[in-house]
Design a protein around this motif. Structure first.
Motif, PDB file in Angstrom:
ATOM      1  N   VAL A 528       5.515  -1.753   2.432  1.00  0.00           N
ATOM      2  CA  VAL A 528       5.860  -1.799   1.000  1.00  0.00           C
ATOM      3  C   VAL A 528       4.721  -2.385   0.163  1.00  0.00           C
ATOM      4  O   VAL A 528       4.316  -1.801  -0.845  1.00  0.00           O
ATOM      5  CB  VAL A 528       7.166  -2.606   0.796  1.00  0.00           C
ATOM      6  N   PHE A 529       4.173  -3.529   0.598  1.00  0.00           N
ATOM      7  CA  PHE A 529       3.202  -4.231  -0.249  1.00  0.00           C
ATOM      8  C   PHE A 529       1.771  -3.743  -0.067  1.00  0.00           C
ATOM      9  O   PHE A 529       0.985  -3.754  -1.017  1.00  0.00           O
ATOM     10  CB  PHE A 529       3.256  -5.746   0.013  1.00  0.00           C
ATOM     11  N   ASN A 530       1.426  -3.297   1.141  1.00  0.00           N
ATOM     12  CA  ASN A 530       0.035  -2.932   1.389  1.00  0.00           C
ATOM     13  C   ASN A 530      -0.183  -1.432   1.263  1.00  0.00           C
ATOM     14  O   ASN A 530      -1.038  -0.977   0.519  1.00  0.00           O
ATOM     15  CB  ASN A 530      -0.375  -3.422   2.786  1.00  0.00           C
ATOM     16  N   ILE A 531       0.637  -0.623   1.960  1.00  0.00           N
ATOM     17  CA  ILE A 531       0.366   0.811   2.051  1.00  0.00           C
ATOM     18  C   ILE A 531       0.980   1.573   0.870  1.00  0.00           C
ATOM     19  O   ILE A 531       0.311   2.387   0.233  1.00  0.00           O
ATOM     20  CB  ILE A 531       0.859   1.360   3.404  1.00  0.00           C
ATOM     21  N   LEU A 532       2.264   1.271   0.546  1.00  0.00           N
ATOM     22  CA  LEU A 532       2.871   1.955  -0.604  1.00  0.00           C
ATOM     23  C   LEU A 532       2.379   1.374  -1.931  1.00  0.00           C
ATOM     24  O   LEU A 532       2.528   1.981  -2.983  1.00  0.00           O
ATOM     25  CB  LEU A 532       4.404   1.865  -0.533  1.00  0.00           C
ATOM     26  N   GLY A 533       1.784   0.178  -1.885  1.00  0.00           N
ATOM     27  CA  GLY A 533       1.093  -0.358  -3.061  1.00  0.00           C
ATOM     28  C   GLY A 533       1.932  -1.176  -4.016  1.00  0.00           C
ATOM     29  O   GLY A 533       1.504  -1.434  -5.148  1.00  0.00           O
ATOM     30  N   PHE A 534       3.122  -1.630  -3.626  1.00  0.00           N
ATOM     31  CA  PHE A 534       3.946  -2.454  -4.526  1.00  0.00           C
ATOM     32  C   PHE A 534       3.466  -3.905  -4.490  1.00  0.00           C
ATOM     33  O   PHE A 534       2.898  -4.364  -3.494  1.00  0.00           O
ATOM     34  CB  PHE A 534       5.418  -2.379  -4.123  1.00  0.00           C
ATOM     35  N   GLN A 535       3.706  -4.613  -5.584  1.00  0.00           N
ATOM     36  CA  GLN A 535       3.339  -6.036  -5.645  1.00  0.00           C
ATOM     37  C   GLN A 535       4.416  -6.872  -4.960  1.00  0.00           C
ATOM     38  O   GLN A 535       5.587  -6.493  -4.923  1.00  0.00           O
ATOM     39  CB  GLN A 535       3.225  -6.494  -7.116  1.00  0.00           C
ATOM     40  N   ASP A 536       4.004  -8.054  -4.444  1.00  0.00           N
ATOM     41  CA  ASP A 536       4.969  -8.958  -3.816  1.00  0.00           C
ATOM     42  C   ASP A 536       5.662  -9.758  -4.925  1.00  0.00           C
ATOM     43  O   ASP A 536       5.437 -10.942  -5.122  1.00  0.00           O
ATOM     44  CB  ASP A 536       4.252  -9.893  -2.839  1.00  0.00           C
ATOM     45  N   ASN A 537       6.515  -9.051  -5.689  1.00  0.00           N
ATOM     46  CA  ASN A 537       7.274  -9.682  -6.785  1.00  0.00           C
ATOM     47  C   ASN A 537       8.710  -9.157  -6.710  1.00  0.00           C
ATOM     48  O   ASN A 537       9.087  -8.524  -5.723  1.00  0.00           O
ATOM     49  CB  ASN A 537       6.625  -9.371  -8.140  1.00  0.00           C
ATOM     50  N   LYS A 538       9.481  -9.404  -7.743  1.00  0.00           N
ATOM     51  CA  LYS A 538      10.898  -8.996  -7.703  1.00  0.00           C
ATOM     52  C   LYS A 538      11.037  -7.492  -7.491  1.00  0.00           C
ATOM     53  O   LYS A 538      11.825  -7.036  -6.667  1.00  0.00           O
ATOM     54  CB  LYS A 538      11.593  -9.418  -8.998  1.00  0.00           C
ATOM     55  N   GLU A 539      10.226  -6.695  -8.213  1.00  0.00           N
ATOM     56  CA  GLU A 539      10.317  -5.236  -8.091  1.00  0.00           C
ATOM     57  C   GLU A 539       9.971  -4.794  -6.664  1.00  0.00           C
ATOM     58  O   GLU A 539      10.667  -3.970  -6.056  1.00  0.00           O
ATOM     59  CB  GLU A 539       9.354  -4.563  -9.082  1.00  0.00           C
ATOM     60  N   GLY A 540       8.905  -5.390  -6.120  1.00  0.00           N
ATOM     61  CA  GLY A 540       8.479  -5.050  -4.752  1.00  0.00           C
ATOM     62  C   GLY A 540       9.543  -5.413  -3.732  1.00  0.00           C
ATOM     63  O   GLY A 540       9.822  -4.646  -2.802  1.00  0.00           O
TER      64      GLY A 540
END
Length: 697
Positions: A528-540
């Protein structure tokens, strides 16, 4: 001169004459194939009664009774067979064994001397080459139509004569047959006929690298056997798409050599098993039978035997419940109880193991029950941990209805010397796997959990599209769960037929209500955070939760379809480092691994003990941990990483604080251990203080 010698012949001594006559009589007995057969049967299956021997020798009709009696009488007269009159059973004599051995040697030598082709078979004999045996094998083992079997055999026979090979082996002929089958495009028949085994080089490597075998000759034999059964699983048992997914690294099957034979985790109420008496039937005849146990000695002996035997019936863990109520009646003899329990743990640790890590055995203690007995079990475990370099047995402390402060000091000391302790609310294994079965299903429940899915691989192939990523996950889970249902059926079938005697004697254990199928997710954060590119925040983190919800939904639907309890977990598996290595080779090290700690993907959640004082229930990692614990119906492994320099007081404080924040966690502290002598009594870094070895584990 010759005539004189001939005339003198009868003047030989009586002994020589009788010996010569006896040898001639024995050779006349050997002239009958029926009599040789009777000797062979008695050699392999005797002693036998008259009717048993007659039936096995093929004299089944009444008409043949006289013929059989005639052959048996001949063997008895020449002392090749003897009758035990008290038991009315026939046995082969030492002379009979000698004659049988001689017959085999003559047969083998005559084939060799004749210059004909002969075959060294896999059942340790030499036979003349016979092409009809190839046809029979093709039809019996490979289910080939007779016409095709004859055609393949003809081609194989031509090749054998063409190569002029006089020294043939069964495996060489099989290789030729499989080669011809492949050339004719019959891969499915070839897979059925393939010889499963190991190359000579691999066997030599195993014998050379004995550092990897710590279970003696038994470990060496097991490693060899499990490679054969793993190959069988992947080529002939699993559906091709599932086997390919494992081999390519889309998913991972742990312990494939025993995957279809034994379950992964067994939750057992040991009090009920001991009080009822362990029923082993006709299995483990060399194990002492202990019926329902009354005295402390009998109870601890039974416990030791149950741990040893149950360890053979699971590949990952046995969780033992009911120990506190089992020992409550012995609360007046606490010192004796502690000593007997220490001995029971030590004895049970000597059982064989199925993999490098061995099957864990965890004793579950419910706080809030008899604290005197709980402390006695903890002290016995501490004594056992002190004398065992790497303990196989661990503790699971259920603090749902009790105070962790009652036991935290003793447990902190155990953790500091390398003991295994898990803290949890409810029935959980040391891997964080929950017992999600029907609690009314009897004293024992089972989980099958050794399939893990490589989420980073799915993310790499989803082109940063989160919806497509979840769709791919759902697609991969369906065949994985179907194969798990197939696995359950195979284990149930083999158990019913006696492979796992304790499970077999309690058939309700393999019913639907007491078996859970669990699929493990690996590398969720990296996906989720590295490959799909989401931030480590609420949305991620919302996306992270959506991925788990998708997996749980698919599992629930597939579970209804299969009629099984199906759940999703995030726990520890050796597949994590395998996935990371395979993806590193496929996509480049940086793309897959730049957000990882170490050389494996994330498994569960890691809390740092050094930071635990700063955590509150609203801290991101704690709230995420608690959210995932609720979502994952198969279990979440939360690791409390303890610094190597932490004191007893530090560890005590950390576990008390962690218990306020999360429903389950496993403290982990690295303890230096000497690989030469097993010393671990005090902390050391480079050299063992006892034997001065630098081999530090």
């Amino acid at each position: 001169m010759e005539l004189d010698e001939e005339l003198e012949e009868p003047k030989r001594s009586g002994i020589l004459q009788s010996t010569s006559k006896r040898v001639r009589m024995i050779f006349s007995v050997m002239a009958s194939p029926n009599r040789i057969d009777i000797l062979r049967i008695l050699n392999s299956k005797g002693p036998l009664t008259y009717s048993e021997l007659k039936s096995l020798a093929g004299f089944k009709s009444k008409k043949e009774s006289g013929k059989f009696a005639y052959h048996l009488r001949k063997l008895l007269r020449q002392s090749l067979v003897a009758l035990n009159k008290s038991e009315r059973r026939y046995t082969i004599t030492n002379l009979g064994k000698l004659v049988l051995s001689l017959a085999r040697q003559i047969e083998e030598r005559s084939i060799i001397e004749s210059g004909k082709m002969y075959v060294r078979t896999s059942h340790e004999s030499i036979e003349e080459f016979n092409s009809h045996k190839i046809i029979q094998s093709l039809v019996r083992e490979g289910s080939l139509p007779l016409e095709l079997a004859q055609k393949i055999t003809e081609e194989v026979e031509n090749r054998i004569y063409k190569y002029q090979t006089t020294y043939l082996t069964g495996s060489l002929i099989r290789e030729m047959v499989n080669s011809v089958l492949l050339e004719h495009g019959h891969e499915e028949y070839r897979n059925k006929l393939a010889r499963l085994g190991m190359p000579v080089y691999d066997i030599q490597e195993m014998l050379t690298n004995l550092d990897n075998v710590d279970n003696g000759a038994e470990g060496l034999l097991f490693n060899t056997g499990q490679k054969v059964f793993a190959e069988h699983l992947l080529t002939n048992v699993l559906p091709k798409d599932v086997a390919d997914s494992h081999l390519s690294g889309d998913m991972h099957i742990s312990n494939p050599g025993i995957w279809s034979m034994i379950p992964d985790t067994i939750f057992v109420n040991v009090k009920e098993l001991i009080e009822d008496g362990v029923i082993l039937g006709g299995k483990y005849l060399d194990v002492s039978r202990i019926t329902s146990s009354k005295s402390l000695d009998e109870v601890t002996s039974s416990l030791s035997i149950i741990i040893s035997l149950l360890s053979k019936e699971a590949s990952q863990e046995i969780v033992l419940d009911g120990l506190v109520p089992l020992f409550t009646k012995y609360s007046k003899t606490i010192p004796e109880l502690e000593q007997k329990l220490t001995d029971a743990f030590a004895t049970a640790s000597t059982t064989s193991k199925y993999n490098k890590r061995s099957t864990n055995v965890s004793v579950r203690l419910q706080l809030g029950s008899d604290l005197k007995i709980v402390n006695a079990i903890i002290n016995a475990y501490k004594n056992y941990t002190k004398i065992t370099p790497i303990p196989k047995i661990g503790l699971i402390v259920d603090f749902d209805k009790g105070k962790i402060t009652d036991v935290s000091e003793a447990l902190a000391e155990i953790i500091s010397i390398g003991g295994k302790v898990m803290f949890a609310k409810g029935e959980v294994s040391s891997y964080g796997i929950t017992n999600g079965t029907n609690k009314n299903s009897g004293p024992l429940a089972i989980t099958l959990q050794s399939v893990s899915i490589n989420l980073p691989r799915l993310a790499f192939e989803s082109n940063k599209d989160e919806t497509y990523f979840r769709a791919r996950l759902a697609l991969l889970m369906k065949p994985a769960l179907s194969s798990m249902a197939l696995r359950k059926k195979d284990i149930s079938d083999l158990t019913r037929r006696g492979l796992n005697p304790i499970l077999a004697k309690n058939t309700q254990y393999m019913q639907r209500s007491s078996v859970s199928l669990i699929v493990n997710l690996v590398g969720l954060k990296e996906s989720v955070f590295n490959i799909l590119g989401f931030q480590d925040n609420k949305e991620g983190r919302d996306i992270l939760n959506k991925v788990i919800e998708t997996a749980v939904d698919v599992a629930a639907k597939k579970g209804k379809e299969l009629g099984d309890t199906v759940a999703i977990s995030m726990t520890e598996t050796e597949g994590s480092s395998r996935f990371a290595n395979l993806d590193g080779e496929k996509y480049g090290k940086n793309s897959a691994l730049n957000s990882m700690d170490g050389d494996s993907y994330s498994q569960g959640i890691v809390l740092r003990a050094s930071e635990i004082d700063d955590y509150t229930s609203k801290t991101d990692i704690i709230s995420e941990c608690n959210k995932l614990s609720k979502l994952l119906n198969g279990g979440l492994l939360v690791t409390l990483d303890i610094d190597q320099n932490a004191t007893h007081a530090d560890i005590k404080k950390s576990i008390e604080k962690a218990a306020e924040l999360t429903p389950s966690f496993r403290p982990v502290k690295k303890v230096a251990l000497c690989g030469e002598c097993g010393f671990k009594d005090e902390p050391f870094v480079d050299k063992c203080p006892k034997c001065k070895s630098s081999y530090v584990i």
